[in-house]
Each structure stands twice: as C-alpha cells, then as structure tokens.
Design an enzyme around this catalytic site. Sequence first.
Site, PDB file in Angstrom:
ATOM      1  N   THR A   7       0.886  -1.361   0.011  1.00  0.00           N
ATOM      2  CA  THR A   7      -0.003   0.204   0.084  1.00  0.00           C
ATOM      3  C   THR A   7       0.805   1.220   0.159  1.00  0.00           C
ATOM      4  OG1 THR A   7      -1.685  -1.238   1.290  1.00  0.00           O
ATOM      5  CG2 THR A   7      -1.681   1.180   1.420  1.00  0.00           C
ATOM      6  N   VAL A  15     -12.178  -6.236   2.233  1.00  0.00           N
ATOM      7  CA  VAL A  15     -11.768  -4.957   2.538  1.00  0.00           C
ATOM      8  C   VAL A  15     -10.667  -4.933   3.716  1.00  0.00           C
ATOM      9  CG1 VAL A  15     -11.836  -2.454   2.827  1.00  0.00           C
ATOM     10  CG2 VAL A  15     -13.559  -3.650   1.288  1.00  0.00           C
ATOM     11  N   GLY A  16      -9.195  -4.426   3.230  1.00  0.00           N
ATOM     12  CA  GLY A  16      -8.261  -4.382   4.451  1.00  0.00           C
ATOM     13  C   GLY A  16      -8.450  -2.963   5.299  1.00  0.00           C
ATOM     14  N   ASP A  17      -7.091  -2.664   5.690  1.00  0.00           N
ATOM     15  CA  ASP A  17      -7.179  -1.319   6.547  1.00  0.00           C
ATOM     16  C   ASP A  17      -7.013  -0.095   5.853  1.00  0.00           C
ATOM     17  OD1 ASP A  17      -4.451  -2.120   5.711  1.00  0.00           O
ATOM     18  OD2 ASP A  17      -3.679  -0.997   6.914  1.00  0.00           O
ATOM     19  N   THR A  38       1.290   0.117   6.505  1.00  0.00           N
ATOM     20  CA  THR A  38       1.347  -0.755   5.259  1.00  0.00           C
ATOM     21  C   THR A  38       1.597  -2.020   5.513  1.00  0.00           C
ATOM     22  OG1 THR A  38       2.382  -0.962   3.159  1.00  0.00           O
ATOM     23  CG2 THR A  38       3.834  -0.431   4.914  1.00  0.00           C
ATOM     24  N   GLY A  39       1.043  -3.072   5.127  1.00  0.00           N
ATOM     25  CA  GLY A  39       1.293  -4.394   5.479  1.00  0.00           C
ATOM     26  C   GLY A  39       0.158  -5.261   5.487  1.00  0.00           C
ATOM     27  N   ASP A  40       0.021  -6.359   6.496  1.00  0.00           N
ATOM     28  CA  ASP A  40      -1.085  -7.268   6.368  1.00  0.00           C
ATOM     29  C   ASP A  40      -2.325  -6.515   7.023  1.00  0.00           C
ATOM     30  OD1 ASP A  40      -2.842  -9.116   6.684  1.00  0.00           O
ATOM     31  OD2 ASP A  40      -1.801 -10.512   8.123  1.00  0.00           O
ATOM     32  N   GLY A  41      -3.102  -6.122   5.968  1.00  0.00           N
ATOM     33  CA  GLY A  41      -4.244  -5.240   6.230  1.00  0.00           C
ATOM     34  C   GLY A  41      -5.128  -6.032   7.281  1.00  0.00           C
TER      35      GLY A  41
END
EC number: 3.5.1.26
Length: 346
Positions: A206, A235-237, A257-260
């Site tokens: 992201t 939908v992620g973060d 950023t990363g694993d949402g």
Amino acid sequence: MERKSNLSLLLLLLVLGMPLVRGSSPLPLVVNTWPFKNATEAAWWTLLSGGSALDAVENGCAVCEKEQCDGTVGFGGSPDEGGETTLDAMIMDGTAMDVGAVGGLRRIKNAIGVARRVLEHTTHTLLVGDSATKFAESMGFTNEDLSTKTSRDLHSDWLSRNCQPNYWRNVIPDPSKYCGPYKPSGFLKQSISPHKEEVDIHSHDTIGMVVIHKTGHTAAGTSTNGIKFKIPGRVGDSPIPGAGAYADDTAGAAAATGDGDTLLRFLPSYQAVEYMRGGDDPAIACQKVILRIQKYYPNFFGAVICASVNGSYGAACNKLPTFTQFSFMVSNSLHNEPTEKKVDCI
C-alpha cells in the site's frame, strides 16, 4: 508521569539496540511508505506550487495508481479469487477531521480521486463496491477494465496451483489442497496463528502518505489494490480511518502498510497519532504501535510511518526472516529531492 514513561521506553529501546530512524525539518513535509519516489515528488511539487495538504496527498497517491507501484497499487494487480482487481483508497483532512474513502471499487482506475470526491461532495465517509463505481461515474470518472495481461496471468497461475495460497478456513473441501467452491465444514478449528505463506513484501505494498503543510495543516491518505487472491468483497485497513491512515492538526499524521487484516484490528495510525499527542517522538510512537501488535501477532507483516506537526518524522516495522528493513520516502526543505530512508525492523 507520561513524560517519564516515554523517556523510560526510549532508554529501553536504546539498551536493547532497537534502531531509531528519526528526523525533523522546517515545514512542509511529505513522508510516504516504500521507495515510491515519483509519488513523493508529485506531492512535494504540489506543495511548492501552492497546493493544499489534501492536494499533495491526492496527487502523490495518484502517481502510484498510474504507475502501478510494485503491482500492488492501481489497476492490473492483486486479482481476487475471481480474477478481478478492485481498489481501496482513503484521504483524510486533519484540519476539519473529514474523510473520504472507497472500498472494493470496481472498474475505476483513480481510486484516490474518487475518495477525494466522497470527501468533498458527500457527508459520508466510505462508499463501497458497485455503488461506489456508480458514484464515481456520476463524478465524471471513466468506467474501464482494471485487468491486464499481468493480472490475468497471475490468476491463471494461481488456479493451476490448486488456488494456493488462499484465505479460507474451517471449510470443505480442504482449502490447503483444493480450490472451491467451499462450504462450512460443520466444525470450527481455532487457528493458533493466522494463515501465512512466506512473506512477500510486494504483496502488501500500500502507498500510505502523510503531509504536513507549511501552515501546519495535516493530511493523510492511502491507495492499494489489496492482497493477491483475496476472497471477493474483502476490504483491508487502507480505506479505514485510523487504520490505513490518520491525521489531526493538533498532533500529527500516520499511515500503515502491510497485512491489512491484522493491522485493521489495532487502528495503528490512530494509535500512533495519539502517542504523538501524548508527547512521544514520531519514531517512538511508530515503535510503540508495532510492539503493541507484536504481543498478539508476533509474525505479522507491517510498518508504520509517523510525522508530527512540528516536522519531526519516524518509522518502524516488524522484523521477520524475509523482512528486516523498511524503506520510506521523505521530502522536506533540507533536501533538494525526495530522499529514501531505511529503518531496521524490531
């Protein structure tokens, strides 16, 4: 007492050898995740040309959408299980505490632009799916296919590998061996830890951007096409205020950023801003956020950038065997061009 606690944490981090990457400068300031230099440059020149903090965030993220940064921002990347690319984005005004966001946006390339229109032309915060697409069309955006040969090839290869990896559990047939369709298995098996393949740092890139205007106004934003092979509708973060990004003129701004799916559960951007409000240096605020998530998910993939309203900035990341250092971009009056910074993960 709070100041004493912050000092104690700083001393502890230094004793443990945990790296601190921090900096400060006269305003304005642009900081974004990953070495996406062209995005940083676009945001910086927007500010120099008289644009607002919101303008800078929108223009910076839009560059990554056009350039398909690392294949994880914009069209043509991260196909879902059905092979479709969908986009998430948000933009936040830290002066008015106003937000515009889109999730699962289909067939519209400029997701950050649509998020800006949500902020400016509605009283809502988040629009999703096909209805977000209809809204975008009403705002003059072009409806077009987001798939490319690259995304179609990624999807075909995934199908040939029996749909591995995927994000299903407690279903039949066995999702670790077979493709779906799936149905509930009839019993729930509690996972000790979330399903994770070997971390690919290019599967969660992201772009998160924070901007501090010379007037002290703040803004933050994100744009992403999510994770590869997600279950449609996920939908992620990134488009969630406080998770993907957050800004508040009285404290600062942050982005993650990363694993949402993991980050979303901890509202890391909001938490980082609140740590700065309490007096923490941005570098310390970022590290405290990472350490907080580590307690529950020691193997999570993620990083956070933080900037205070006085121009100080910092970043932190969670150390994994395949992810030991995080790169981010900074542009301020001390440098002639955007500068890549690196921080060792903790």
